[in-house]
Enzyme design. Structure first.
Site, PDB file in Angstrom:
ATOM      1  N   ASP A   1       0.833  -1.195   0.000  1.00  0.00           N
ATOM      2  CA  ASP A   1       0.000   0.000   0.000  1.00  0.00           C
ATOM      3  C   ASP A   1       0.876   1.257   0.000  1.00  0.00           C
ATOM      4  O   ASP A   1       1.387   1.664   1.033  1.00  0.00           O
ATOM      5  CB  ASP A   1      -0.865  -0.090   1.277  1.00  0.00           C
ATOM      6  CG  ASP A   1      -1.670   1.138   1.549  1.00  0.00           C
ATOM      7  OD1 ASP A   1      -2.134   1.755   0.581  1.00  0.00           O
ATOM      8  OD2 ASP A   1      -1.854   1.483   2.735  1.00  0.00           O
TER       9      ASP A   1
ATOM     10  N   CYS B   1     -10.409  11.289  -0.283  1.00  0.00           N
ATOM     11  CA  CYS B   1      -9.114  11.597  -0.871  1.00  0.00           C
ATOM     12  C   CYS B   1      -8.971  13.082  -1.135  1.00  0.00           C
ATOM     13  O   CYS B   1      -9.912  13.702  -1.636  1.00  0.00           O
ATOM     14  CB  CYS B   1      -9.161  10.915  -2.227  1.00  0.00           C
ATOM     15  SG  CYS B   1      -7.695  10.186  -2.692  1.00  0.00           S
TER      16      CYS B   1
END
Ligand code: XMP
Length: 483
Positions: free
Chosen positions: A256, A314
């Protein structure tokens, strides 16, 4: 056109619609449509192409269990200690099994109180009891939680157990189905499996069988256990983390990194696979371009995760000014692998707001979608619901938000100094939505419908056949977020 501006036009979910095509699918609910998919090379297929995101307000063991029971898979986030994350993986792996090959064991001298304490840590309804100081395969009885009620807590198990002579056992090789018949005939809920010498090999239980019946499409590993993924990063302890997760039988590691195009990706894959000997398949990302996809493939990953900036929490596009509209990103990465004999499986990560987005992502070339915000409001996500102006909500936060950075500091992750860092994620409240199963049904139904419009029977056909119309960006009322 100025060469600094890339050709073409970036397309997000709201900029495309799937073109309807001739189709022989009579019912989207029948077995003409198969949603099975591969999320990384070397990982057994899952049966619903939906993955819950490795965010600390989305996926821990409870979410991962619900995801796998319903045919998808969850990726446990990495913002906890190595031991805690491995423990979460172990909880998912231990939830359901065809045969319990590591049954809970205690000596005859253990008390009811000892057994209760023991079963708090290993949630089972029984213990197998053995004689002497060490278990050698021979056992002398079984004690169930119901037996615990008939005596005082300091009574030894030898007093309350059903002794071996009165127990029904089945020989090694008996199928779960046959064992269920035997348990039903004898009105018992557990049956030990023994080898030719009468030694314990495992235990079948009716509870496990019930789960298999209730969740016929559960995502299971080769041993019949629920599948689960877990995230790792590029911190100094992530090599140790990967080994701990592998030892806990994690099915997929997700490397990630917000910008998977950094050197870290190749370096970490090399450290894990070549130096560290990690055998668990690794999906790496996030990338969003052809170049990024090829870099991940050349670095030896088993799958690729695609998405820079589309996530609901985000802020990368606002803060860094960087990103790729998600449909374009999926199209580009899928195209980069188009001539490969075994293209890397592609997980499209972020931006799914409504069921049709899943069909669009897969139509563009994804093998599965990863979802965060939409699942954060469910019963199974970490954290308790809170009441705001009379309605229930849950919290969701970006893993690059200021809040999440503070939480990461608490587990010793000081890689980012919040004083010098502009957060690239936000914290929000999201309506409480009840069980995740309900949302999964809605998403699966939408996907089935999308596949019937395209005439696709499988995920592979959907990737292949789908064609899009470009449409002007979503007229607001056309986007219908899930209620
Ligand atoms: P959705 O839209 O399903 O997206 O909520 C989930 C994905 O969003 C990404 N994510 C972030 N991206 N800053 C980002 O730029 C963040 O703080 C952040 N937190 C999560 C991540 O890829 C996740 O799977």
């Amino acid at each position: 056109m100025n060469e600094k501006v890339l050709p073409g036009q970036g397309l997000g979910f709201a900029n495309v619609l799937l073109a309807p095509q001739r189709s022989d699918i009579r019912s989207r609910f029948g077995d003409q449509i198969d949603l099975s998919t591969t999320i990384a090379h070397g990982v057994p297929q899952i049966h619903l192409p939906i993955i819950s995101a490795n965010m600390d307000t989305v996926t821990e063991a409870n979410m991962a269990i619900a995801m796998a029971l319903n045919g998808g898979i969850g990726v446990i986030h990495r913002f906890m200690t190595v031991e805690d994350q491995a423990q979460e993986v172990a909880r998912v792996k231990g939830y359901m099994r065809t045969i319990e090959d590591d049954p809970p064991l205690l000596p005859e001298t253990a008390t009811i109180a000892d057994a209760q304490l023991f079963l708090n840590k290993r949630p089972r309804g029984y213990v197998i009891v053995y004689q002497g100081p060490l278990f050698s395969g021979a056992f002398s009885g079984i004690a169930t939680t119901r037996d615990f009620l008939v005596e005082q807590p300091d009574a030894p198990l030898s007093l309350i157990m059903t002794p071996r002579e009165q127990m029904v056992t089945v020989p090694q090789g008996t199928t779960l189905e046959d064992a269920v018949g035997i348990m039903t005939n004898h009105r018992i809920e557990k049956v030990p499996v023994v080898d030719g010498d009468g030694k314990l090999v495992g235990v079948y239980t009716l509870k496990d069988n019930e789960l298999f019946q209730r969740f016929p499409h559960a995502s299971l590993d080769r041993e019949g256990r629920l599948m689960v993924g877990a995230a790792i990063g590029v911190q100094p302890n992530d090599r140790e983390r990967a080994h701990a997760l592998e030892n806990a039988h994690c099915d997929l590691l997700v490397l990630d990194i917000a910008h998977g195009g950094l050197d870290y990706t190749g370096e970490m894959l090399n450290v894990l696979k070549n130096e560290g000997g990690i055998r668990t398949p690794i999906s790496a990302g996030n990338v969003a371009t052809r170049e990024g996809a090829i870099y991940v493939r050349e670095s030896g990953a088993d799958g690729v995760k695609v998405g820079v900036g589309p996530g609901s929490v985000c802020e990368t596009r606002n803060v860094a000014g960087a990103g790729v509209p998600q449909i374009t990103a999926i199209l580009e990465v899928a195209e980069a692998f188009a001539n490969d004999s075994q293209p890397l499986p592609l997980i499209a990560d972020g931006g799914v707001r409504e069921p049709g987005d899943v069909s669009k992502a897969i139509g563009a070339g994804a093998d599965a979608v990863m979802i965060g915000g939409l699942f954060a409001g469910t019963e199974e996500s970490p954290g308790e619901p809170i009441t705001v102006e009379g309605t229930l909500h849950k919290m969701v936060r970006g893993m690059a938000s200021a809040d999440a950075l503070e939480a990461r500091k608490r587990i010793g992750d000081t890689s980012t100094d919040p004083r010098k860092y502009a957060p690239e994620g936000k914290t929000m409240l999201t309506p409480y939505r009840g069980r995740v199963e309900k949302i999964l049904h809605e998403l699966a139904s939408g996907l089935r419908s999308g596949m019937s419009y395209v005439g696709a029977h499988t995920i592979g056909e959907m990737k292949e056949r789908a064609r899009f119309y470009r449409v002007s960006p979503g007229v607001p009322e056309q986007r219908r977020p899930l209620q």
